[in-house]
Design an enzyme around this catalytic site. Structure first.
Site, PDB file in Angstrom:
ATOM      1  N   ILE A  83       0.882  -1.169   0.000  1.00 57.84           N
ATOM      2  CA  ILE A  83       0.000   0.000   0.000  1.00 57.84           C
ATOM      3  C   ILE A  83       0.916   1.215   0.000  1.00 57.84           C
ATOM      4  O   ILE A  83       1.848   1.291   0.803  1.00 57.84           O
ATOM      5  CB  ILE A  83      -0.928   0.084   1.232  1.00 57.84           C
ATOM      6  N   ALA A  84       0.636   2.147  -0.894  1.00 63.22           N
ATOM      7  CA  ALA A  84       1.421   3.387  -0.914  1.00 63.22           C
ATOM      8  C   ALA A  84       0.532   4.523  -1.402  1.00 63.22           C
ATOM      9  O   ALA A  84      -0.315   4.342  -2.279  1.00 63.22           O
ATOM     10  CB  ALA A  84       2.632   3.249  -1.826  1.00 63.22           C
ATOM     11  N   VAL A  85       0.753   5.693  -0.815  1.00 57.33           N
ATOM     12  CA  VAL A  85       0.029   6.907  -1.202  1.00 57.33           C
ATOM     13  C   VAL A  85       1.062   8.003  -1.427  1.00 57.33           C
ATOM     14  O   VAL A  85       1.991   8.170  -0.616  1.00 57.33           O
ATOM     15  CB  VAL A  85      -0.991   7.326  -0.118  1.00 57.33           C
ATOM     16  N   ARG A  91      -2.725  11.319   4.721  1.00 56.73           N
ATOM     17  CA  ARG A  91      -3.561  11.829   5.817  1.00 56.73           C
ATOM     18  C   ARG A  91      -4.908  12.345   5.316  1.00 56.73           C
ATOM     19  O   ARG A  91      -5.511  13.225   5.920  1.00 56.73           O
ATOM     20  CB  ARG A  91      -2.834  12.915   6.623  1.00 56.73           C
ATOM     21  N   ARG A  92      -5.380  11.788   4.202  1.00 52.83           N
ATOM     22  CA  ARG A  92      -6.681  12.169   3.640  1.00 52.83           C
ATOM     23  C   ARG A  92      -7.624  10.979   3.544  1.00 52.83           C
ATOM     24  O   ARG A  92      -8.673  11.079   2.919  1.00 52.83           O
ATOM     25  CB  ARG A  92      -6.497  12.789   2.255  1.00 52.83           C
ATOM     26  N   GLY A  93      -7.238   9.849   4.107  1.00 59.02           N
ATOM     27  CA  GLY A  93      -8.101   8.672   4.099  1.00 59.02           C
ATOM     28  C   GLY A  93      -7.932   7.764   2.897  1.00 59.02           C
ATOM     29  O   GLY A  93      -8.631   6.760   2.777  1.00 59.02           O
ATOM     30  N   GLY A  95      -5.220   5.850   2.005  1.00 57.93           N
ATOM     31  CA  GLY A  95      -4.647   4.573   2.420  1.00 57.93           C
ATOM     32  C   GLY A  95      -5.684   3.701   3.113  1.00 57.93           C
ATOM     33  O   GLY A  95      -5.768   2.497   2.859  1.00 57.93           O
ATOM     34  N   GLU A 117       3.348  -7.265   6.421  1.00 54.01           N
ATOM     35  CA  GLU A 117       4.556  -6.794   7.093  1.00 54.01           C
ATOM     36  C   GLU A 117       4.572  -5.278   6.971  1.00 54.01           C
ATOM     37  O   GLU A 117       4.187  -4.738   5.933  1.00 54.01           O
ATOM     38  CB  GLU A 117       5.835  -7.337   6.448  1.00 54.01           C
ATOM     39  N   TYR A 129      -3.125   0.224  10.517  1.00 57.44           N
ATOM     40  CA  TYR A 129      -3.426  -1.206  10.546  1.00 57.44           C
ATOM     41  C   TYR A 129      -4.089  -1.594  11.865  1.00 57.44           C
ATOM     42  O   TYR A 129      -5.040  -2.377  11.883  1.00 57.44           O
ATOM     43  CB  TYR A 129      -2.159  -2.029  10.314  1.00 57.44           C
TER      44      TYR A 129
END
Length: 165
Positions: A83-85, A91-93, A95, A117, A129
């Site tokens: 997962i990457a943004v 911080r905008r939801g 992810g 991981e 998470y």
């Protein structure tokens, strides 16, 4: 995107990743994971197994790809692959929306547990998470290329209702 619109956050649209998305995805990959970035060949390999054992998404906002995520599923076990943004859209939801979509897909495919991981030095990701109910189950010492440990986590899915809890 779930949750973000109600809090006044920028909406993002999630859709299945295609090979045409790889230039934008790889740009985010290299900037997010400078020491451990996947190669384009690795990402192509993941996409080649979609939809059989893989499920990859991109998030679009402002007419561009701003995030992505991937899931591997085999039998009753799923693994969050990545997962990457884009740092300008964190911080905008986004992810959280990507993770929520991966969990829903894992449940749809019959997984009863989702593993991942996360870098031991990535407190924001760990917090996200944990908000989703992932629990720490172990530590992989010096897992990442730069010597950073990885925390292994698991989220049990609700088998009775066929969805994540």
């Amino acid at each position: 995107m779930t949750g973000g619109a109600e809090r006044g956050l920028m909406p993002a649209v999630l859709r299945q990743m295609t090979v045409d998305d790889l230039p934008a995805v790889m740009e985010i990959e290299r900037s997010t994971f400078p020491f451990d970035a996947w190669t384009e060949g690795m990402m192509r390999g993941e996409l080649a197994d979609q939809p059989r054992t893989r499920h990859y998404l991109v998030a679009e906002a402002d007419g561009r790809i701003v995030g992505y995520a991937g899931l591997a599923v085999a039998a009753d076990q799923a693994d969050v692959q990545t997962i990457a943004v884009d740092e300008r859209y964190r911080r905008r939801g986004i992810g959280a929306a990507l993770l929520e979509a991966l969990l829903a897909e894992a449940a749809r495919r019959g997984a009863t547990a989702v593993f991942l991981e996360v870098r031991a030095d990535n407190a924001p990701a760990q917090a996200m998470y944990e908000r989703f109910g992932f629990e720490r189950i172990g530590l992989r010492r010096r897992y990442y290329h730069d010597g950073t440990d990885a925390i292994t986590m698991v989220k049990r899915l609700d088998e009775r209702e066929g969805r994540w809890t």
